[in-house]
Design an enzyme around this catalytic site. Structure first.
Site, short mmCIF file in Angstrom:
data_model
loop_
_atom_site.label_atom_id
_atom_site.label_comp_id
_atom_site.label_asym_id
_atom_site.label_seq_id
_atom_site.Cartn_x
_atom_site.Cartn_y
_atom_site.Cartn_z
N PRO A 56 -47.92 -7.97 -53.64
CA PRO A 56 -46.78 -8.65 -54.55
C PRO A 56 -46.26 -7.86 -55.45
O PRO A 56 -45.24 -8.44 -56.13
CB PRO A 56 -47.38 -9.98 -55.05
CG PRO A 56 -48.82 -9.40 -55.05
CD PRO A 56 -49.24 -8.65 -53.88
N GLY A 83 -47.77 -1.13 -56.48
CA GLY A 83 -47.54 -0.73 -58.20
C GLY A 83 -46.50 -0.49 -58.63
O GLY A 83 -46.39 0.21 -60.00
N TYR A 120 -61.30 -1.14 -44.93
CA TYR A 120 -60.93 -0.63 -46.32
C TYR A 120 -62.23 0.16 -46.73
O TYR A 120 -63.13 -0.12 -46.96
CB TYR A 120 -60.83 -1.76 -47.25
CG TYR A 120 -59.48 -2.57 -47.18
CD1 TYR A 120 -58.49 -2.42 -46.38
CD2 TYR A 120 -59.46 -4.01 -47.91
CE1 TYR A 120 -57.44 -3.22 -46.27
CE2 TYR A 120 -58.48 -4.75 -47.69
CZ TYR A 120 -57.53 -4.45 -46.83
OH TYR A 120 -56.25 -5.13 -46.71
#
Length: 330
Positions: free
Chosen positions: A204, A208, A56
């Protein structure tokens, strides 16, 4: 406010965790100072399950978390921390699950995180050249050495989970799961429940889109993951939006945000689920925090299913470039 807890391994953590992929700018520009404040807000709120990865921002997310822990030692003790390794960024993307590689990456991650161990270490993607049994043995060694509390797998099939768990018990499985990505219902959720494994849904909130504000794909930056994702590209994006707006209307009719309702739906899929939404700012947490104390009725769940039935989304969840490493199953 006391947040509800769910179990991962032997530890009780908040029913909703936090995904730190957003600190690396995958879904829009990230600001390090804002990220530091977001972590402070997480601590103040009580969210104590954080998830990151070595790739990341090529260490940026881990480094920021490590800096926060250095400045807030009490937070490091309170947070159940997960990180991952196994992906070698491309192009072309490659994978490595060898013991030497995983040890080296774990050592680098721990240095960035300002930790001597992590509670959970995921294999970010399975390397098909490494037998899953061999990988499980490697992870067992890292557990025995106290470098990790437990291990997990990401984007894998039920058969892989069972084979791995038979060698070294798996603590958690992390696959994409939301109202627009339902594949884990084809065996992964049940397998995890049967084996006592925590299932950790990532994205989840459907990257967005399950929110009260329309996204504008034309404004996505070049490195935004969604820029080349089929569901955010015309004509799929335009076909998806009427369904999203219908879901927003339903959520509003129940006095909820779309994000809050989407998260409550995920939590209702089983007590062994702990979703990890991401956010670039602490303010966005207000949209989904109420989900932890929201109990949806059977009638509400049926209405959600009628609004966003399984398979409703237009477009694949990954492009050809994003797909490698994911285990597909039916």
């Amino acid at each position: 406010m006391t947040l509800p807890k769910r179990k991962i391994g032997a530890r009780d953590v908040t029913a909703i965790g936090f995904g730190a992929m957003s600190f690396a700018g995958f879904f829009g520009p990230a600001d390090d100072d804002v990220s530091m404040q977001t972590m402070s807000d997480l601590i103040d709120t009580g969210i104590d399950f954080w998830d990151t990865a070595n790739i990341y921002g090529m260490g940026r997310s881990e480094r920021l978390i490590g800096q926060f822990f250095a400045a807030n030692p009490h937070a490091s003790k309170d947070v159940f921390l997960a990180t991952k390794a196994g992906i070698i960024p491309g192009p072309p993307r490659a994978f490595n699950n060898s013991e030497d590689y995983l040890r080296a990456e774990l050592d680098a991650s721990l240095q960035r995180l300002n930790r001597d161990h992590v509670e959970l270490y995921y294999i970010h993607r399975r390397d098909q050249n490494t037998p899953i049994e061999t990988l499980a043995e490697t992870m067992g060694k890292l557990i025995d050495e106290g470098l990790i509390g437990g291990w997990g797998l990401s984007e894998v099939s039920p058969t892989t989970i069972r084979r791995a768990h038979a060698i070294t018990p798996v603590m958690a499985v992390q696959n994409e799961y939301s109202l627009w990505t339902r594949q884990p219902e084809l065996g992964v959720l049940r397998t995890c429940a049967e084996l006592g494994i925590t299932f950790v849904p990532f994205s989840p909130l459907a990257r967005g889109i399950l929110s009260d504000v329309d996204l504008t794909p034309a404004t996505f930056e070049a490195h935004d993951f969604r820029k080349h994702n089929p569901r955010f590209i015309a004509p799929n994006f335009d076909d998806n939006m009427p369904h999203i707006r219908a879901f927003r209307t339903l959520a509003a009719s129940w006095g909820m945000t779309a994000a809050g309702l989407a998260m409550a739906w995920v939590l209702a899929r089983g007590d062994h689920l702990i979703p990890i939404p991401g956010t670039r700012t602490g303010a966005h947490m207000r949209d989904w925090l109420p989900a932890m104390t929201t109990a949806l009725t059977p009638a509400q769940l049926a209405q959600i299913d009628a609004t966003l039935p399984a398979g409703w989304a237009f477009g694949d969840r990954y492009s050809d470039e994003q797909r490698p490493g994911v285990e597909y199953f039916a």
